[in-house]
Scaffold this motif. Structure first.
Motif, PDB file in Angstrom:
ATOM      1  N   VAL A 174       0.822  -1.221   0.000  1.00 57.05           N
ATOM      2  CA  VAL A 174       0.000   0.000   0.000  1.00 57.05           C
ATOM      3  C   VAL A 174       0.852   1.266   0.000  1.00 57.05           C
ATOM      4  O   VAL A 174       0.404   2.334  -0.431  1.00 57.05           O
ATOM      5  N   ALA A 175       2.075   1.151   0.499  1.00 54.84           N
ATOM      6  CA  ALA A 175       2.975   2.313   0.524  1.00 54.84           C
ATOM      7  C   ALA A 175       4.400   1.838   0.777  1.00 54.84           C
ATOM      8  O   ALA A 175       4.621   0.735   1.286  1.00 54.84           O
ATOM      9  N   ILE A 176       5.356   2.680   0.384  1.00 52.78           N
ATOM     10  CA  ILE A 176       6.761   2.402   0.660  1.00 52.78           C
ATOM     11  C   ILE A 176       7.340   3.627   1.362  1.00 52.78           C
ATOM     12  O   ILE A 176       7.254   4.746   0.854  1.00 52.78           O
ATOM     13  N   VAL A 177       7.893   3.410   2.545  1.00 56.38           N
ATOM     14  CA  VAL A 177       8.441   4.498   3.342  1.00 56.38           C
ATOM     15  C   VAL A 177       9.927   4.242   3.565  1.00 56.38           C
ATOM     16  O   VAL A 177      10.299   3.305   4.267  1.00 56.38           O
ATOM     17  N   ASN A 178      10.751   5.049   2.927  1.00 58.64           N
ATOM     18  CA  ASN A 178      12.204   4.867   3.028  1.00 58.64           C
ATOM     19  C   ASN A 178      12.601   3.419   2.728  1.00 58.64           C
ATOM     20  O   ASN A 178      13.341   2.781   3.491  1.00 58.64           O
ATOM     21  N   GLU A 179      12.054   2.895   1.632  1.00 54.53           N
ATOM     22  CA  GLU A 179      12.334   1.546   1.141  1.00 54.53           C
ATOM     23  C   GLU A 179      11.682   0.436   1.969  1.00 54.53           C
ATOM     24  O   GLU A 179      11.834  -0.748   1.661  1.00 54.53           O
ATOM     25  N   GLU A 180      10.939   0.796   3.008  1.00 53.25           N
ATOM     26  CA  GLU A 180      10.213  -0.209   3.791  1.00 53.25           C
ATOM     27  C   GLU A 180       8.799  -0.354   3.226  1.00 53.25           C
ATOM     28  O   GLU A 180       8.050   0.620   3.147  1.00 53.25           O
ATOM     29  N   GLU A 181       8.454  -1.569   2.845  1.00 51.80           N
ATOM     30  CA  GLU A 181       7.147  -1.817   2.264  1.00 51.80           C
ATOM     31  C   GLU A 181       6.078  -2.019   3.345  1.00 51.80           C
ATOM     32  O   GLU A 181       6.265  -2.801   4.276  1.00 51.80           O
ATOM     33  N   LEU A 182       4.972  -1.310   3.193  1.00 56.53           N
ATOM     34  CA  LEU A 182       3.835  -1.461   4.095  1.00 56.53           C
ATOM     35  C   LEU A 182       2.752  -2.213   3.335  1.00 56.53           C
ATOM     36  O   LEU A 182       2.365  -1.820   2.238  1.00 56.53           O
ATOM     37  N   LYS A 183       2.272  -3.286   3.928  1.00 53.02           N
ATOM     38  CA  LYS A 183       1.351  -4.163   3.207  1.00 53.02           C
ATOM     39  C   LYS A 183      -0.098  -4.057   3.701  1.00 53.02           C
ATOM     40  O   LYS A 183      -0.397  -3.450   4.706  1.00 53.02           O
ATOM     41  N   LEU A 198      -0.398   5.026   9.116  1.00 46.59           N
ATOM     42  CA  LEU A 198       0.630   4.012   8.856  1.00 46.59           C
ATOM     43  C   LEU A 198       1.990   4.644   8.608  1.00 46.59           C
ATOM     44  O   LEU A 198       3.007   4.212   9.152  1.00 46.59           O
ATOM     45  N   VAL A 199       2.004   5.668   7.778  1.00 43.33           N
ATOM     46  CA  VAL A 199       3.261   6.351   7.454  1.00 43.33           C
ATOM     47  C   VAL A 199       3.854   6.996   8.699  1.00 43.33           C
ATOM     48  O   VAL A 199       5.062   6.872   8.965  1.00 43.33           O
ATOM     49  N   ASN A 200       3.029   7.688   9.461  1.00 47.70           N
ATOM     50  CA  ASN A 200       3.517   8.360  10.670  1.00 47.70           C
ATOM     51  C   ASN A 200       4.145   7.375  11.647  1.00 47.70           C
ATOM     52  O   ASN A 200       5.237   7.605  12.181  1.00 47.70           O
ATOM     53  N   GLN A 201       3.443   6.280  11.882  1.00 50.39           N
ATOM     54  CA  GLN A 201       3.945   5.283  12.831  1.00 50.39           C
ATOM     55  C   GLN A 201       5.223   4.621  12.322  1.00 50.39           C
ATOM     56  O   GLN A 201       6.143   4.348  13.100  1.00 50.39           O
ATOM     57  N   THR A 202       5.279   4.371  11.020  1.00 48.94           N
ATOM     58  CA  THR A 202       6.468   3.759  10.436  1.00 48.94           C
ATOM     59  C   THR A 202       7.682   4.673  10.556  1.00 48.94           C
ATOM     60  O   THR A 202       8.785   4.220  10.898  1.00 48.94           O
ATOM     61  N   GLU A 212       6.178   6.735  -0.930  1.00 52.34           N
ATOM     62  CA  GLU A 212       5.468   6.422  -2.177  1.00 52.34           C
ATOM     63  C   GLU A 212       4.203   5.637  -1.860  1.00 52.34           C
ATOM     64  O   GLU A 212       4.234   4.583  -1.225  1.00 52.34           O
ATOM     65  N   PHE A 213       3.052   6.184  -2.263  1.00 53.30           N
ATOM     66  CA  PHE A 213       1.774   5.508  -2.046  1.00 53.30           C
ATOM     67  C   PHE A 213       1.459   4.619  -3.242  1.00 53.30           C
ATOM     68  O   PHE A 213       1.647   5.007  -4.389  1.00 53.30           O
TER      69      PHE A 213
END
Length: 261
Positions: free
Chosen positions: A73-82, A121-125, A258-259
């Motif tokens: 669903v999003a990628i935050v600093n190369e970490e994938e959120l599913k 999700l992004v904030n917590q990540t 990246e969303f």
């Protein structure tokens, strides 16, 4: 189940919701059994066909807002959120809206929930990423202490184990993943956004404001000296929330986000 943190990693939040639901179900079951044994005066009313149909339709629409658990669903600093993580936060926000008497299935609400879920999700990540980079340590004694707090809230070891089992989880997973992240999260927040102690003037001002509101509602507050500690905690939390929000915006500016949905 209550947590002392005002913002939590989604996994801890999910556990809290899931285990709380189990606890509530057990409590309700015991209460119903007690009522049945002691009196026949009150009979539980079954929902009408219309009410049941409306409930099922609502649940269907809520589920439709979810995504595949393996979808990115999003990628935050190369970490994938599913999707699994997304759906956990999504359900929490849906529940909050329902508790406030709002319809989470309307077209406007659906878009609002999607944006809020991704933002959460992004904030917590971002916070967890920085917490891990900061070399913050969590001791085994801190983990054990937090776990014992969980057990106490559920009435002992056996009740806790049953609650975990219902969530397809064990104590080891809870300790090594969720509790560790929760403590890292909390320690990092305390480090980067420490709240200053409220002054007596600020406490008195806040008291006067809520006292006036209570009076308009036909209620009376306890004397200031009896609730000054609670007011101080509220003011500290409000201040910390503002500091955290500012810090998160700074992290976002420096992050690559990246969303995907």
């Amino acid at each position: 189940m209550k947590f002392k943190k005002f913002l939590l990693p989604f996994m801890a939040g999910a556990l809290a919701l899931g285990l709380a639901a189990c606890g509530d179900d057990d409590k309700k079951a015991k209460e119903e059994t007690s009522k049945t044994e002691t009196t026949n005066e009150e009979v539980a009313q079954e929902p009408t066909k219309e009410e049941q149909a409306a409930f099922e339709e609502m649940q269907k629409k809520l589920v439709e807002q979810q995504v595949d658990k393996n979808e990115i669903v999003a990628i935050v600093n190369e970490e994938e959120l599913k999707g699994e993580e997304y759906n956990t936060v999504l359900m929490s926000i849906q529940g909050q809206m329902q508790q406030m008497g709002q319809d989470p299935t309307s077209k406007e609400a659906t878009e609002q929930i999607k944006e809020q879920t991704l933002d959460t999700l992004v904030n917590q990540t971002l916070i967890l990423q920085k917490a891990k980079e900061a070399d913050i340590e969590v001791s085994s004694s801190e983990i054990d202490e937090e776990y014992k707090a969980y057990e106490e809230q559920f009435g002992g070891k056996e009740a806790m184990e049953e609650a975990l089992k219902s969530q397809n989880m064990d104590a080891k997973t809870l300790k090594e993943e969720i509790i560790v992240e929760s403590l890292l999260f909390e320690k990092y927040i305390e480090k980067v956004a420490p709240a200053e102690k409220a002054t007596e003037k600020e406490i008195e001002k806040y008291y006067d404001e809520i006292a006036a509101q209570s009076k308009e509602a036909g209620q009376e507050l306890p004397p200031l000296k009896e609730i000054s500690g609670e007011i101080e905690s509220v003011l500290a939390q409000e201040q910390q929330q503002k500091l955290v929000a500012t810090h998160i915006e700074e992290l976002k500016e420096a992050a690559k986000i990246e969303f995907k949905i």
